[in-house]
Design a protein around this motif. Structure first.
Motif, PDB file in Angstrom:
ATOM      1  N   LEU A 162     -14.137  33.187  -3.902  1.00 29.66           N
ATOM      2  CA  LEU A 162     -12.816  32.229  -3.927  1.00 29.66           C
ATOM      3  C   LEU A 162     -12.948  31.229  -2.638  1.00 29.66           C
ATOM      4  N   ASN A 163     -12.995  30.633  -3.224  1.00 30.92           N
ATOM      5  CA  ASN A 163     -13.010  29.607  -1.541  1.00 30.92           C
ATOM      6  C   ASN A 163     -11.575  29.089  -1.742  1.00 30.92           C
ATOM      7  N   CYS A 164     -10.550  29.282  -0.500  1.00 27.12           N
ATOM      8  CA  CYS A 164      -9.190  29.138  -0.482  1.00 27.12           C
ATOM      9  C   CYS A 164      -9.293  28.045   0.849  1.00 27.12           C
ATOM     10  N   ASN A 165      -7.867  27.386   0.157  1.00 26.77           N
ATOM     11  CA  ASN A 165      -7.011  26.964   1.298  1.00 26.77           C
ATOM     12  C   ASN A 165      -5.849  27.466   1.890  1.00 26.77           C
ATOM     13  N   ALA A 166      -4.743  28.095   2.654  1.00 23.02           N
ATOM     14  CA  ALA A 166      -4.456  28.806   3.267  1.00 23.02           C
ATOM     15  C   ALA A 166      -3.388  27.881   4.293  1.00 23.02           C
ATOM     16  N   ASN A 167      -1.959  28.019   3.935  1.00 18.18           N
ATOM     17  CA  ASN A 167      -1.071  27.225   4.955  1.00 18.18           C
ATOM     18  C   ASN A 167       0.594  27.688   4.879  1.00 18.18           C
ATOM     19  N   VAL A 168      -0.250  28.174   6.962  1.00 22.26           N
ATOM     20  CA  VAL A 168       1.170  28.953   7.121  1.00 22.26           C
ATOM     21  C   VAL A 168       1.142  29.201   8.006  1.00 22.26           C
ATOM     22  N   TYR A 169       2.954  28.768   7.663  1.00 18.95           N
ATOM     23  CA  TYR A 169       3.880  27.875   8.796  1.00 18.95           C
ATOM     24  C   TYR A 169       5.065  29.553   9.338  1.00 18.95           C
ATOM     25  N   MET A 170       4.473  29.580  10.552  1.00 18.04           N
ATOM     26  CA  MET A 170       5.072  31.145  11.739  1.00 18.04           C
ATOM     27  C   MET A 170       5.659  30.389  12.458  1.00 18.04           C
ATOM     28  N   ARG A 171       7.084  30.543  12.734  1.00 16.10           N
ATOM     29  CA  ARG A 171       8.442  30.625  13.231  1.00 16.10           C
ATOM     30  C   ARG A 171       8.588  32.378  14.403  1.00 16.10           C
ATOM     31  N   PRO A 172       7.709  32.975  15.827  1.00 18.49           N
ATOM     32  CA  PRO A 172       7.317  33.773  15.808  1.00 18.49           C
ATOM     33  C   PRO A 172       9.192  34.577  16.296  1.00 18.49           C
ATOM     34  N   TRP A 173       9.771  33.736  16.764  1.00 17.68           N
ATOM     35  CA  TRP A 173      11.156  34.281  17.745  1.00 17.68           C
ATOM     36  C   TRP A 173      12.246  34.458  16.582  1.00 17.68           C
ATOM     37  N   GLU A 174      11.649  33.996  15.178  1.00 15.21           N
ATOM     38  CA  GLU A 174      12.422  34.449  13.859  1.00 15.21           C
ATOM     39  C   GLU A 174      12.475  35.048  12.893  1.00 15.21           C
ATOM     40  N   ASN A 175      10.617  35.633  13.577  1.00 12.85           N
ATOM     41  CA  ASN A 175      10.095  36.521  12.422  1.00 12.85           C
ATOM     42  C   ASN A 175      10.206  36.277  11.113  1.00 12.85           C
ATOM     43  N   LYS A 176       9.366  34.424  11.257  1.00 13.02           N
ATOM     44  CA  LYS A 176       9.571  33.845  10.209  1.00 13.02           C
ATOM     45  C   LYS A 176       7.700  33.233   9.640  1.00 13.02           C
ATOM     46  N   VAL A 177       8.103  34.067   8.491  1.00 13.87           N
ATOM     47  CA  VAL A 177       6.247  33.132   8.658  1.00 13.87           C
ATOM     48  C   VAL A 177       6.161  32.658   6.589  1.00 13.87           C
ATOM     49  N   VAL A 178       5.862  32.016   6.476  1.00 17.68           N
ATOM     50  CA  VAL A 178       5.557  31.103   5.478  1.00 17.68           C
ATOM     51  C   VAL A 178       4.189  31.178   4.975  1.00 17.68           C
ATOM     52  N   PRO A 179       3.345  31.662   4.405  1.00 17.84           N
ATOM     53  CA  PRO A 179       1.711  31.216   3.867  1.00 17.84           C
ATOM     54  C   PRO A 179       2.013  30.782   2.129  1.00 17.84           C
ATOM     55  N   THR A 180       0.947  30.011   2.219  1.00 21.94           N
ATOM     56  CA  THR A 180       0.929  29.406   0.767  1.00 21.94           C
ATOM     57  C   THR A 180      -0.349  29.360   1.067  1.00 21.94           C
ATOM     58  N   VAL A 181      -0.761  30.016  -0.516  1.00 25.16           N
ATOM     59  CA  VAL A 181      -2.524  29.563  -0.621  1.00 25.16           C
ATOM     60  C   VAL A 181      -3.285  29.088  -1.963  1.00 25.16           C
ATOM     61  N   LYS A 182      -4.017  28.399  -1.898  1.00 29.19           N
ATOM     62  CA  LYS A 182      -4.516  27.723  -3.431  1.00 29.19           C
ATOM     63  C   LYS A 182      -6.604  28.605  -3.116  1.00 29.19           C
ATOM     64  N   CYS A 183      -6.360  28.805  -4.530  1.00 24.89           N
ATOM     65  CA  CYS A 183      -7.846  29.638  -4.167  1.00 24.89           C
ATOM     66  C   CYS A 183      -8.842  28.223  -5.843  1.00 24.89           C
ATOM     67  N   GLN A 184      -9.750  28.580  -5.787  1.00 17.53           N
ATOM     68  CA  GLN A 184     -10.500  28.197  -6.724  1.00 17.53           C
ATOM     69  C   GLN A 184     -11.594  29.326  -6.803  1.00 17.53           C
TER      70      GLN A 184
END
Length: 461
Positions: A347-369
């Motif tokens: 799979l060829n994938c594009n990921a966008n990962v938003y991280m805010r370490p001091w709040e333990n916040k992680v928002v990953p989005t992944v799209k693959c083909q």
């Protein structure tokens, strides 16, 4: 009724009614002053609940404050006319009432002029009835334009709509946010009219990666900026029914790309950077959680990556993921020991990962083909013999089958020509028999055996 010609008397140019460094004294006989006074008086007369209209008697003093908009402040005297307040006539069509019976008044007003239109800002009149005491009338002018606080909560939806409209209708590569509200006016009609002047500034969020302005998009210290003026009409259902906007930019290089040294802008990072380890871990975990495939996928190659400092860090990564031998049924999660299938799916994938370490916040989005399968070796079903990959060649005499070189080796054709002994012949017969059994198991190619096979088998027996 005859038209009364009013003599505008001015005792001189006096001090400004609105104190300010930009206020200029103006001649009371100035045509624009008369237009402003006329407008103010016509706004005052409809508020007279009983009696007669008032007529202009004399302009006493006036000042002008240039700018956008322009303000006129003046003091004028009025005198009661003989037209009823409910007559609907203009004050110019009336005559003055008898001096002894006529009420008189002194008015102080500030009028705003924008694009050849006047708007009342403030107006106060002191009325002296005929043979009576002085009464003070503070004319509120409910339908007039009034200045409101730039911090008013009523401006929040108006400003939000204005910024969204700006970002959706400009060709700039980045989103803009509100910097400051310079002025705001509101008018009560069958709804509300808003007239606001505000400044905007470029943020670190590009339109390519951010479809709309977010709370973590921050203004760039050296970003492009400009000033806008918006006019909005909010109907009785509290919906924006009409909107117009005009903007002027201060930057001379508005459409030039951002400098690579731009703080807060996306920057390229090495694909083998240790900084990517955590972001890649969240990416493949998200992929396996969303993918309904029987086996886990594993990151094989990182093609490129960028990071952007916002209110946290935003990673954009492109990578190739390969199918492993670890099934989801037998394994609760992907581990380092899971090996990649040689002929598994890619799979060829594009990921966008938003991280805010001091709040333990992680928002990953992944799209693959899925990668183009023509570039990959096809998978074989269980029990499929390697000989089934034999290539079919078309000749003038008919169709022949040629064994792949990975079976007989690089010198397979030469070796076949030199096989003379019975042992070697028997070996070839055994191979042919294996080919027959495999083909027969699929119910196809039943007539593909050489005609000499039974004879060869008989000789062997």
């Amino acid at each position: 009724m005859k038209l009364i010609t009013t003599l505008l008397l001015c005792s001189g140019l006096l001090l400004s009614l609105t104190q300010g460094e930009d206020a200029q004294e103006i001649d009371c006989n100035d045509e624009t002053v008369f237009q402003a006074v006329d407008f103010a008086l016509k706004q005052f007369n409809p508020g007279v609940k009983s009696g007669n209209q008032y007529m202009l008697h004399r302009v006493m003093e006036g000042t002008k404050t240039d700018g956008s908009p322009t303000f006129y402040s003046f003091k004028y005297l009025i005198k009661e006319g003989n037209c009823s307040a409910q007559s609907g006539l203009a004050w110019q069509d009336c005559d003055f009432k008898d001096a002894e019976e006529a009420a008189t008044g002194e008015c102080t007003a500030t009028v705003e002029k924008r694009e050849n239109e006047f708007f009342i800002v403030t107006q106060t009149c002191k009325i002296t009835p005929g043979k009576g005491p002085i009464l003070k009338d503070n004319f509120p002018c409910i339908g007039c334009v009034h200045a409101i606080s730039t911090d008013s909560p009523d401006l929040e939806p108006v400003l939000k709509h204005s910024i969204e409209h700006f970002n959706n209708n400009t060709d700039h590569s980045h989103l803009f946010t509100l910097r400051k509200v310079k002025s705001a006016h509101r008018q009560v009609v069958a709804g509300l009219n808003f007239d606001i002047t505000y400044t905007v500034v470029q943020t670190n969020c590009s339109k390519e990666r951010f479809p709309s302005l977010r709370g973590d998009c921050v203004a760039l210290p050296n970003g492009d900026d400009g000033e806008c003026r918006g006019n909005l009409f909010v109907d009785i259902n509290n919906k924006i029914a009409n909107f117009s906007q005009s903007c002027t930019f201060y930057s001379e290089h508005l459409l030039e790309p951002l400098s690579k040294k731009c703080a807060g802008c996306p920057k390229d990072i090495p694909v083998d950077s240790p900084e990517l380890k955590e972001a890649l871990g969240h990416s493949i975990a998200q992929l396996n959680a969303e993918n309904s495939h029987t086996f886990y996928f594993k990151i094989d190659t990182v093609k490129k990556a960028t990071s952007q400092v916002v209110a946290g860090t935003n990673y954009v990564i492109e990578f190739i993921a390969r199918e492993t031998k670890c099934s989801k049924e037998s394994n609760t999660e992907l581990t380092e020991d899971c090996e990649i299938k040689h002929l598994g799916q890619s799979l060829n994938c594009n990921a966008n990962v938003y991280m805010r370490p001091w709040e333990n916040k992680v928002v990953p989005t992944v799209k693959c083909q899925a990668l183009d399968m023509t570039t990959l070796i096809r998978r074989r079903p269980p029990g499929f013999s390697p000989f089934r990959t034999a290539r079919v060649q078309e000749t003038n005499a008919g169709t022949t089958k040629q064994l792949p070189t990975n079976v007989l080796g690089a010198h397979g054709s030469q070796l076949a020509g030199r096989i003379q002994t019975q042992k070697q012949q028997n070996f070839l017969i055994l191979i042919s028999l294996m080919l027959f059994l495999n083909l027969h198991s699929l119910g196809s190619f039943t007539n593909a055996l050489p005609a000499s096979l039974p004879t060869a088998q008989a000789q062997t027996l």
